[in-house]
Design an enzyme around this catalytic site. Structure first.
Site, short mmCIF file in Angstrom:
data_model
loop_
_atom_site.label_atom_id
_atom_site.label_comp_id
_atom_site.label_asym_id
_atom_site.label_seq_id
_atom_site.Cartn_x
_atom_site.Cartn_y
_atom_site.Cartn_z
N ASP A 50 14.26 170.79 -28.59
CA ASP A 50 15.54 171.46 -28.34
C ASP A 50 16.08 171.06 -26.96
O ASP A 50 17.27 170.77 -26.80
CB ASP A 50 15.36 172.98 -28.41
N HIS A 81 12.65 178.84 -31.30
CA HIS A 81 13.00 177.53 -31.87
C HIS A 81 13.59 177.80 -33.26
O HIS A 81 12.92 177.70 -34.27
CB HIS A 81 11.75 176.66 -31.96
P1 NAD Z 1 4.25 167.23 -43.20
O1 NAD Z 1 4.42 168.02 -44.46
O2 NAD Z 1 4.54 165.78 -43.22
O3 NAD Z 1 2.76 167.41 -42.67
C1 NAD Z 1 2.17 168.65 -42.55
C2 NAD Z 1 0.69 168.44 -42.75
O4 NAD Z 1 0.04 169.69 -42.47
C3 NAD Z 1 0.30 168.06 -44.19
O5 NAD Z 1 -0.47 166.88 -44.18
C4 NAD Z 1 -0.48 169.26 -44.69
O6 NAD Z 1 -1.51 168.93 -45.60
C5 NAD Z 1 -1.05 169.77 -43.36
N1 NAD Z 1 -1.55 171.15 -43.41
C6 NAD Z 1 -1.08 172.20 -44.08
N2 NAD Z 1 -1.88 173.27 -43.91
C7 NAD Z 1 -2.86 172.87 -43.08
C8 NAD Z 1 -4.00 173.52 -42.53
N3 NAD Z 1 -4.28 174.79 -42.80
N4 NAD Z 1 -4.80 172.82 -41.71
C9 NAD Z 1 -4.55 171.53 -41.42
N5 NAD Z 1 -3.51 170.85 -41.93
C10 NAD Z 1 -2.68 171.52 -42.75
O7 NAD Z 1 5.09 167.99 -42.08
P2 NAD Z 1 5.58 167.42 -40.68
O8 NAD Z 1 6.92 166.82 -40.87
O9 NAD Z 1 4.52 166.64 -40.02
O10 NAD Z 1 5.86 168.80 -39.89
C11 NAD Z 1 4.81 169.65 -39.55
C12 NAD Z 1 5.36 170.99 -39.05
O11 NAD Z 1 6.06 170.80 -37.83
C13 NAD Z 1 6.37 171.65 -40.00
O12 NAD Z 1 6.13 173.05 -40.04
C14 NAD Z 1 7.70 171.36 -39.34
O13 NAD Z 1 8.69 172.31 -39.71
C15 NAD Z 1 7.32 171.47 -37.90
N6 NAD Z 1 8.25 170.85 -36.93
C16 NAD Z 1 8.42 171.49 -35.75
C17 NAD Z 1 9.23 170.93 -34.78
C18 NAD Z 1 9.45 171.62 -33.45
O14 NAD Z 1 10.30 171.16 -32.68
N7 NAD Z 1 8.74 172.69 -33.13
C19 NAD Z 1 9.87 169.71 -35.02
C20 NAD Z 1 9.66 169.08 -36.24
C21 NAD Z 1 8.83 169.66 -37.20
C1 LMR Z 2 13.47 170.52 -35.95
O1 LMR Z 2 14.04 171.21 -35.13
O2 LMR Z 2 13.84 169.35 -36.20
C2 LMR Z 2 12.25 171.04 -36.65
O3 LMR Z 2 11.98 172.36 -36.29
C3 LMR Z 2 12.31 170.89 -38.12
C4 LMR Z 2 13.29 171.83 -38.76
O4 LMR Z 2 12.89 172.56 -39.67
O5 LMR Z 2 14.45 171.83 -38.36
#
Ligand code: NAD
Ligand code: LMR
Length: 324
Positions: free
Chosen positions: A155, A183
């Site tokens: 962000d 967030h």
């Molecule tokens: P993704 O679906 O590609 O990967 C997530 C992985 O987590 C999968 O491989 C899944 O099997 C694994 N997983 C699920 N439960 C689990 C557990 N109990 N233990 C270990 N692994 C587990 O998703 P992604 O695109 O890599 O995103 C991951 C997370 O990050 C999502 O929740 C997404 O919304 C979040 N995200 C946050 C931000 C931020 O700025 N805070 C930014 C982008 C994404």
């Molecule tokens: C983002 O801000 O890109 C991540 O938190 C993924 C989402 O769900 O928007």
């Protein structure tokens, strides 16, 4: 030698993160070990990942282990990057993931509590990251609350990039950018305290309505816009923000500046309710120690918006009461 655990290691953020992490993007010239955790069904993908990491012949990558048991993989780790959680899809808000993802952080918090280093620094990325982080922190009572962070760096970076674009300057000209609160779509990217070439951002960008409405809403909705554009949530920019979150923690913050992290609110100087993980301006002393920067003036516009994001976090906390 830092020991680093990464959950969700078979996912898309991890694939964008692990190779630069292993190549010294955070811990330059320091040997490190990686502990990759995902669900049992993803063992084969983790094996492939370990093979690819090996094939890069990174000079400082000393050890890679993988599996699905956080009680093994978190053993004596110094850093835990918790990506493992479902991402949202089009039409969802991040809070809609709470019931599904929240319980993951109960077990991971317990595992950190039992087997991680007592100084472990935890960065929760899986959404909704602030409240997931709160759950993990509650289940790790033997660790300092201060060591739990929810990732709000993306962000901050989005806000810096947009201000720089509008002011037609370099991103490195923008400083003192905090994103308060959650967030989520209620986050408060604070242009009132931001500076551009050391002047107040509002003196450089003189369109008040652009700052209050377009800037604020664009940053709040950026994650949604990415999901619409690519059909999946952000990954490379998220991975880069993980790198920057860690770098900001382990290097002293330049004098006068700060960075945003979602951290425990118990002793915050802004009157925010206790027991939340809230985006605050932080200043690092290096080695993972930091303080919340006090004394930022908050005008009526920002204060009103902070009250809304605080209320949302209180509601999220109520939703997961059973896990706290
Ligand atoms: P993704 O679906 O590609 O990967 C997530 C992985 O987590 C999968 O491989 C899944 O099997 C694994 N997983 C699920 N439960 C689990 C557990 N109990 N233990 C270990 N692994 C587990 O998703 P992604 O695109 O890599 O995103 C991951 C997370 O990050 C999502 O929740 C997404 O919304 C979040 N995200 C946050 C931000 C931020 O700025 N805070 C930014 C982008 C994404
Ligand atoms: C983002 O801000 O890109 C991540 O938190 C993924 C989402 O769900 O928007």
């Amino acid at each position: 030698m830092p020991r680093i655990a990464v959950t969700g290691a078979a996912g898309q953020i991890a694939y964008n993160l692990l190779f630069s992490l292993a190549n010294g993007a955070v811990f330059k010239d320091e040997p490190l070990s990686l502990f990759l955790c995902d669900l049992p069904a993803f063992e084969q993908q983790l094996n492939a990942l370990a093979m690819e990491l090996e094939d890069c012949a990174f000079p400082n990558l000393k050890e890679v282990e993988f599996g699905s048991d956080p009680f093994k993989l978190f053993e004596r780790v110094d850093y835990a990057i918790l990506l493992g959680a479902k991402p949202r899809t089009a039409g969802m808000e991040r809070g809609d993931l709470l019931k599904e993802n929240g319980k993951i952080f109960v077990k991971q918090g317990q595992a950190l509590n039992e087997v991680a280093s007592k100084q472990v620094k935890v960065l929760v990325v899986g959404n909704p990251c602030n409240t997931n982080c709160l759950i993990a922190q509650h289940h790790a009572p033997s660790l300092p609350k201060k060591n739990f962070h929810a990732m709000m760096r993306l962000d901050q970076n989005r806000a810096i990039a947009l201000l720089a674009k509008k002011a037609k300057c370099s991103v490195s000209d923008v400083s003192r950018l905090v994103v308060w609160g959650n967030h989520s779509a209620t986050q408060v990217p604070d242009f009132t305290n931001a500076r551009i070439r050391n002047r107040a951002a509002s003196e450089v960008i003189r369109e008040k309505s652009w700052l209050q409405v377009e800037f604020t809403e664009t940053i709040r909705q950026r994650g949604t816009m990415i999901i619409h554009a690519r059909g999946k949530s952000s990954a490379a920019s998220a991975a880069h923000s993980v790198i920057e979150s860690l770098r900001s923690l382990i290097h002293p913050t330049p004098e006068g500046d700060f960075f945003t992290s979602g951290v425990n609110s118990d002793e915050n100087p802004y009157g925010i309710e206790k027991d939340l993980i809230f985006g605050f301006p932080c200043r690092s002393f290096g080695n993972g120690e930091y303080e919340i920067v006090s004394g930022l003036p908050l005008d009526y516009f920002i204060r009103e918006k902070i009250a809304v994001t605080q209320e949302e976090l209180i509601t999220e906390r109520e939703c997961v009461r059973e896990w706290l």
